[in-house]
Design a protein around this motif. Structure first.
Motif, PDB file in Angstrom:
ATOM      1  N   GLU A 197       0.744  -1.205   0.014  1.00  0.00           N
ATOM      2  CA  GLU A 197      -0.094  -0.071  -0.160  1.00  0.00           C
ATOM      3  C   GLU A 197       0.898   1.130   0.174  1.00  0.00           C
ATOM      4  O   GLU A 197       0.284   2.353  -0.366  1.00  0.00           O
ATOM      5  N   GLU A 198       2.106   1.168   0.532  1.00  0.00           N
ATOM      6  CA  GLU A 198       2.907   2.336   0.598  1.00  0.00           C
ATOM      7  C   GLU A 198       3.788   2.503  -0.704  1.00  0.00           C
ATOM      8  O   GLU A 198       4.368   3.630  -0.629  1.00  0.00           O
ATOM      9  N   ASP A 222      -0.577  -4.462   3.802  1.00  0.00           N
ATOM     10  CA  ASP A 222      -0.739  -3.032   4.091  1.00  0.00           C
ATOM     11  C   ASP A 222       0.088  -3.027   5.426  1.00  0.00           C
ATOM     12  O   ASP A 222      -0.335  -3.899   6.370  1.00  0.00           O
ATOM     13  N   LEU A 272       0.966  -0.953   7.522  1.00  0.00           N
ATOM     14  CA  LEU A 272       0.390  -0.427   8.966  1.00  0.00           C
ATOM     15  C   LEU A 272      -1.048  -0.098   8.720  1.00  0.00           C
ATOM     16  O   LEU A 272      -1.293   0.742   7.816  1.00  0.00           O
ATOM     17  N   ASP A 273      -1.971  -0.752   9.285  1.00  0.00           N
ATOM     18  CA  ASP A 273      -3.203  -0.380   8.896  1.00  0.00           C
ATOM     19  C   ASP A 273      -4.103   0.398  10.188  1.00  0.00           C
ATOM     20  O   ASP A 273      -3.845  -0.041  11.271  1.00  0.00           O
ATOM     21  N   SER A 281      -3.795   3.996  10.178  1.00  0.00           N
ATOM     22  CA  SER A 281      -2.600   5.095  10.281  1.00  0.00           C
ATOM     23  C   SER A 281      -3.323   6.222  11.216  1.00  0.00           C
ATOM     24  O   SER A 281      -2.459   6.826  12.204  1.00  0.00           O
TER      25      SER A 281
HETATM   26 MN    MN Z   1      -1.755   1.232   5.768  1.00  0.00          MN
END
Ligand code: MN
Ligand code: AHG
Ligand code: MN
Length: 335
Positions: free
Chosen positions: A94-95, A117, A119-120, A122
């Motif tokens: 995702e990043e 993902d 870090l979901d 944020s």
């Molecule tokens: Mn994320």
């Protein structure tokens, strides 16, 4: 049996690896690498308030170093662990706008790709509320030894070999499925291992929790507005009114609903006609887990896991959770 007997994630993966005879341990090592990354991310998340890694990327901390946001750190940690593990040839995150090729000497014959993902949730990082990491593993479809392409990632969710999430909550848990049920592991910080704590997780067929961002209600299709009103009506036999619970971290909302029964909805709205959540990084892995636990996951029109992806960052609406609740929501949506 000794009360000290535990099953670590590593032991569990090895015990189950005959589910993937063709992988000959490679797939197990890949899962292990994700487990390692999850432990390091968990450590960083736990000390985030102390370590000046909260807040906006690009700003300087008091030592004059660039502050990296936790989602960037998590992304780098996952990529690093997958690179050094040697079993993954490319990552879609995702990043990152494009796929990340891994061409380290150890991974030149790698047969798997990972979507994630890192870090979901944020918006919850800075306020000490539960966040997560979500991942999927697929076998590549292009020839081994050549650079991976987007074709390797444009596979339907039903081709996924493993899907899982890590939740950084009151404890850190890793929950995953390889298509033979769902198992949950809790990180025991005293020994630094994920230990099997929730074997064979099942989502109740019914529940009393609905999770949707009601702030967007006026922008939602009429059917969904009506469904929300139905959830709020008093009716003892069906346990209504339901409780509204919405954390704003999909992982945390799903984890609670998986444990207690409930429905999670990110609908199409006037502002985001395809919903907000990403098919490859969020909806597919979560849908695989929920289905494997006995629940249901759909866009409202089709099963999430049957969608043919055509864009790395494609978004889809999602109705996901306890089967009877999802069916009820669909009834309203299609009225
Ligand atoms: Mn994320
Ligand atoms: P991310 O932090 O990876 O961008 O994901 C946030 C997602 C998801 O976790 C959550 O369910 C949803 O965004 C919340 O969106 P709203 O604030 O629009 O409700
Ligand atoms: Mn997310």
């Amino acid at each position: 049996m000794s009360k000290f007997k535990i099953t670590t994630l590593g032991q569990f993966i090895i015990e189950r690896q005959n589910e993937y005879p063709e992988a000959q341990g490679a797939f197990s090592r890949l899962l292990r690498d994700i487990g390692i990354a999850a432990k390091v991310i968990s450590r960083e998340v736990n000390r985030a308030g102390l370590a000046e890694i909260l807040g906006e990327a690009g700003k300087e901390n008091i030592q004059g170093e660039d502050v990296k946001k936790l989602d960037i750190i998590a992304n780098e940690l996952m990529i690093d662990c997958l690179t050094r593990g040697g079993e993954c040839c490319a990552i879609a995150s995702e990043e990152d706008d494009d796929i990340v090729q891994i061409d380290s000497p150890v991974s030149k014959n790698a047969n798997y790709v990972v979507t994630m993902d890192p870090l979901d949730g944020s918006s919850n990082i800075d306020v000490n509320v539960s966040i997560g990491t979500i991942f999927c593993i697929y076998k590549r479809v292009t020839p081994i030894g050549t650079p991976a392409t987007t074709e390797d990632f444009f596979q339907k969710g039903n081709k996924m070999l493993a899907g899982g999430y890590v939740i950084y909550g009151s404890s850190t848990m890793l929950v995953y499925t390889t298509g033979n049920g769902v198992n949950g592991f809790t990180l025991d910080p005293s020994i630094g291992e994920f230990c099997l704590s929730h074997p064979n997780m099942k989502i109740p067929k019914d529940g009393k929790i609905y999770s949707i961002n009601e702030g967007n209600r006026l922008e939602m299709p009429e059917g969904i507005k009506d469904y929300i009103s139905w959830c709020q009506e008093a009716d003892k036999p069906t346990n209504r009114p339901y409780s509204a619970r919405y954390i704003g971290s999909m992982v945390a909302d799903i984890h609670r609903n998986l444990s207690k029964g409930g429905i999670f909805i990110y609908p199409p709205t006037a502002k985001v006609p395809n919903g907000k959540l990403r098919l490859l990084y969020e909806c597919n892995p979560i849908s695989f887990i929920i289905e494997q636990a006995g629940g249901k996951s759909t866009t409202g029109k089709e099963r999430i896991l049957d969608i043919q992806p055509n864009d790395l960052h494609q978004r889809v609406p999602i109705f996901c959770g306890s089967e009877n609740m999802v069916n009820k929501a669909l009834e309203y949506l299609n009225k």
